[in-house]
Design a protein around this motif. Structure first.
Motif, PDB file in Angstrom:
ATOM      1  N   LEU A  18       0.828  -1.205   0.000  1.00  0.00           N
ATOM      2  CA  LEU A  18       0.000   0.000   0.000  1.00  0.00           C
ATOM      3  C   LEU A  18       0.859   1.250   0.000  1.00  0.00           C
ATOM      4  N   GLY A  19       1.934   1.238   0.826  1.00  0.00           N
ATOM      5  CA  GLY A  19       2.848   2.380   0.847  1.00  0.00           C
ATOM      6  C   GLY A  19       3.521   2.600  -0.492  1.00  0.00           C
ATOM      7  N   MET A  20       3.923   1.508  -1.166  1.00  0.00           N
ATOM      8  CA  MET A  20       4.556   1.626  -2.477  1.00  0.00           C
ATOM      9  C   MET A  20       3.598   2.228  -3.499  1.00  0.00           C
ATOM     10  N   VAL A  21       2.327   1.807  -3.431  1.00  0.00           N
ATOM     11  CA  VAL A  21       1.331   2.349  -4.369  1.00  0.00           C
ATOM     12  C   VAL A  21       1.119   3.833  -4.124  1.00  0.00           C
ATOM     13  N   LEU A  22       1.019   4.217  -2.850  1.00  0.00           N
ATOM     14  CA  LEU A  22       0.778   5.619  -2.522  1.00  0.00           C
ATOM     15  C   LEU A  22       1.957   6.516  -2.905  1.00  0.00           C
ATOM     16  N   ILE A  23       3.177   5.976  -2.833  1.00  0.00           N
ATOM     17  CA  ILE A  23       4.369   6.771  -3.139  1.00  0.00           C
ATOM     18  C   ILE A  23       4.705   6.729  -4.624  1.00  0.00           C
ATOM     19  N   LEU A  24       4.720   5.515  -5.188  1.00  0.00           N
ATOM     20  CA  LEU A  24       5.132   5.365  -6.584  1.00  0.00           C
ATOM     21  C   LEU A  24       4.010   5.649  -7.571  1.00  0.00           C
ATOM     22  N   ILE A  27       4.151   9.230  -8.926  1.00  0.00           N
ATOM     23  CA  ILE A  27       5.342   9.381  -9.771  1.00  0.00           C
ATOM     24  C   ILE A  27       5.118   8.708 -11.123  1.00  0.00           C
ATOM     25  N   PHE A  28       4.465   7.543 -11.105  1.00  0.00           N
ATOM     26  CA  PHE A  28       4.176   6.840 -12.359  1.00  0.00           C
ATOM     27  C   PHE A  28       3.239   7.658 -13.243  1.00  0.00           C
ATOM     28  N   VAL A  29       2.205   8.250 -12.648  1.00  0.00           N
ATOM     29  CA  VAL A  29       1.264   9.077 -13.423  1.00  0.00           C
ATOM     30  C   VAL A  29       1.976  10.289 -14.013  1.00  0.00           C
ATOM     31  N   ILE A  30       2.847  10.913 -13.230  1.00  0.00           N
ATOM     32  CA  ILE A  30       3.617  12.057 -13.732  1.00  0.00           C
ATOM     33  C   ILE A  30       4.497  11.631 -14.904  1.00  0.00           C
ATOM     34  N   PHE A  31       5.149  10.465 -14.781  1.00  0.00           N
ATOM     35  CA  PHE A  31       6.064  10.010 -15.835  1.00  0.00           C
ATOM     36  C   PHE A  31       5.322   9.712 -17.132  1.00  0.00           C
ATOM     37  N   ILE A  32       4.213   8.998 -17.064  1.00  0.00           N
ATOM     38  CA  ILE A  32       3.511   8.649 -18.297  1.00  0.00           C
ATOM     39  C   ILE A  32       2.925   9.889 -18.971  1.00  0.00           C
ATOM     40  N   ASN A  33       2.539  10.882 -18.187  1.00  0.00           N
ATOM     41  CA  ASN A  33       2.003  12.096 -18.794  1.00  0.00           C
ATOM     42  C   ASN A  33       3.099  12.978 -19.368  1.00  0.00           C
ATOM     43  N   SER A  34       4.329  12.808 -18.886  1.00  0.00           N
ATOM     44  CA  SER A  34       5.441  13.546 -19.489  1.00  0.00           C
ATOM     45  C   SER A  34       5.757  13.025 -20.880  1.00  0.00           C
ATOM     46  N   MET A  35       5.256  11.832 -21.208  1.00  0.00           N
ATOM     47  CA  MET A  35       5.466  11.227 -22.525  1.00  0.00           C
ATOM     48  C   MET A  35       4.328  11.534 -23.495  1.00  0.00           C
ATOM     49  N   LYS A  36       3.365  12.339 -23.076  1.00  0.00           N
ATOM     50  CA  LYS A  36       2.186  12.615 -23.906  1.00  0.00           C
ATOM     51  C   LYS A  36       2.189  14.049 -24.409  1.00  0.00           C
ATOM     52  N   ALA A 247       9.339  18.561 -16.319  1.00  0.00           N
ATOM     53  CA  ALA A 247      10.289  19.283 -15.468  1.00  0.00           C
ATOM     54  C   ALA A 247      10.374  18.641 -14.090  1.00  0.00           C
ATOM     55  N   TYR A 248       9.248  18.165 -13.557  1.00  0.00           N
ATOM     56  CA  TYR A 248       9.270  17.513 -12.245  1.00  0.00           C
ATOM     57  C   TYR A 248      10.156  16.263 -12.274  1.00  0.00           C
ATOM     58  N   ILE A 249      10.015  15.459 -13.326  1.00  0.00           N
ATOM     59  CA  ILE A 249      10.800  14.225 -13.435  1.00  0.00           C
ATOM     60  C   ILE A 249      12.285  14.545 -13.522  1.00  0.00           C
ATOM     61  N   VAL A 250      12.644  15.507 -14.368  1.00  0.00           N
ATOM     62  CA  VAL A 250      14.053  15.859 -14.559  1.00  0.00           C
ATOM     63  C   VAL A 250      14.647  16.432 -13.278  1.00  0.00           C
ATOM     64  N   CYS A 251      13.900  17.308 -12.598  1.00  0.00           N
ATOM     65  CA  CYS A 251      14.421  17.973 -11.394  1.00  0.00           C
ATOM     66  C   CYS A 251      14.457  17.039 -10.187  1.00  0.00           C
ATOM     67  N   MET A 252      13.765  15.911 -10.292  1.00  0.00           N
ATOM     68  CA  MET A 252      13.785  14.936  -9.207  1.00  0.00           C
ATOM     69  C   MET A 252      15.089  14.140  -9.197  1.00  0.00           C
ATOM     70  N   ILE A 253      15.726  14.005 -10.354  1.00  0.00           N
ATOM     71  CA  ILE A 253      16.891  13.133 -10.492  1.00  0.00           C
ATOM     72  C   ILE A 253      18.060  13.544  -9.589  1.00  0.00           C
ATOM     73  N   PRO A 254      18.468  14.840  -9.520  1.00  0.00           N
ATOM     74  CA  PRO A 254      19.601  15.201  -8.650  1.00  0.00           C
ATOM     75  C   PRO A 254      19.368  14.862  -7.180  1.00  0.00           C
ATOM     76  N   ILE A 255      18.147  15.053  -6.690  1.00  0.00           N
ATOM     77  CA  ILE A 255      17.861  14.764  -5.287  1.00  0.00           C
ATOM     78  C   ILE A 255      17.894  13.258  -5.028  1.00  0.00           C
ATOM     79  N   VAL A 256      17.407  12.470  -5.979  1.00  0.00           N
ATOM     80  CA  VAL A 256      17.471  11.013  -5.842  1.00  0.00           C
ATOM     81  C   VAL A 256      18.927  10.563  -5.772  1.00  0.00           C
TER      82      VAL A 256
END
Length: 277
Positions: A18-24, A27-36, A247-256
């Motif tokens: 449940l925690g993985m679904v709530l967290i990931l 992020i998954f929705v953001i990623f797939i929409n960045s491809m549209k 932009a959210y996906i790209v800017c997330m990478i340095p912090i990760v």
């Protein structure tokens, strides 16, 4: 007992999932929409993209304001975290080893009181004071990051340093080290796990800070950091959310990356260098 063990293990697995679904999930929705494209995202926000479309990424990397904002965020974050690591642990060491003295105890509780003051209360007087000091720039934002990190950092470091064995420092003094040498050569190495924790926490806070950057850096778009640049994907009557998600996906990478590098120092060696009492 065996059935209870199976039920408990199943419950823990379900909670983790449940925690993985709530967290990931977001992020998954953001990623797939960045491809549209905007049209494709408008038809079905949660559907998978029709194909691997990197046009949003190409457009983002081709924008000059993205690279200037990325540079500004990097300068502000790196400088802020460097000052935090240099100043707050040293101050905490002085306070922790003299907390039995009235002056240091008053100083400790005075700074600690800053934790309980909401940022919204400080916004107007902060902006007024920074305007009078002509610090509505990146240097002013760096000073504010250091200031607002001080209460939490002092609290964490003082309690961590007080838990360290004093025998190590006493042995260093016997060998002829003064207070500064003892701190640099002994204490600083013992508090590395806490330093790694502060680096991760404050890197995340400085990199993603929106409200403070909006108040201090809104004077010129040349000083914008990434959160301000991302905010301006929103116009008065429209919102280019596919570009914003990119932009959210790209800017997330340095912090990760920062978290991945600091994680091993947080987890391992919490008692490295300690001696038995």
């Amino acid at each position: 007992m065996r059935k209870e063990g199976i039920v408990w293990k199943t419950f823990k697995v379900l909670v983790i999932l449940l925690g993985m679904v709530l967290i990931l999930g977001p992020i998954f929705v953001i990623f797939i929409n960045s491809m549209k494209t905007m049209q494709e995202a408008g038809r079905n926000f949660f559907a998978l993209p029709s194909g691997l479309n990197f046009d949003n990424y190409k457009e983002l990397f081709g924008r000059s304001d993205f690279w200037s904002s990325f540079r500004n965020s990097t300068i502000v974050t790196v400088t802020s975290v460097t000052l935090i690591v240099l100043i707050i642990p040293a101050l905490s060491y002085a306070v922790a080893r003299n907390l039995n003295k009235k002056y240091y105890k008053m100083l400790y509780y005075y700074i600690l009181a800053g934790i309980f003051i909401p940022f919204q209360v400080l916004m107007l007087p902060m902006v007024k004071q920074m305007t009078q000091l002509k610090l509505l720039n990146q240097f002013g934002l760096i000073l504010l990051h250091l200031t607002f990190s001080l209460p939490t950092g002092l609290f964490l470091f003082v309690n961590y340093i007080r838990s360290l064995p004093a025998e190590v420092e006493e042995a260093a003094r016997v060998d002829g080290c003064n207070v500064f040498q003892t701190y640099v050569q002994i204490v600083f190495h013992l508090i590395k796990p806490m330093i790694a924790t502060i680096i991760v926490m404050d890197s995340l806070g400085c990199w993603n800070n929106f409200m403070m950057a909006l108040l201090i850096l809104n004077k010129s778009h040349n000083m914008w950091t990434l959160p301000l640049m991302q905010y301006n994907f929103k116009a008065e009557f429209s919102f280019n959310y596919t570009m914003a998600f990119t932009a959210y996906i790209v800017c997330m990478i340095p912090i990760v990356i920062v978290y991945a590098l600091g994680q091993k120092y947080i987890i391992k060696g919490l008692t490295a260098g300690a001696v038995k009492s």
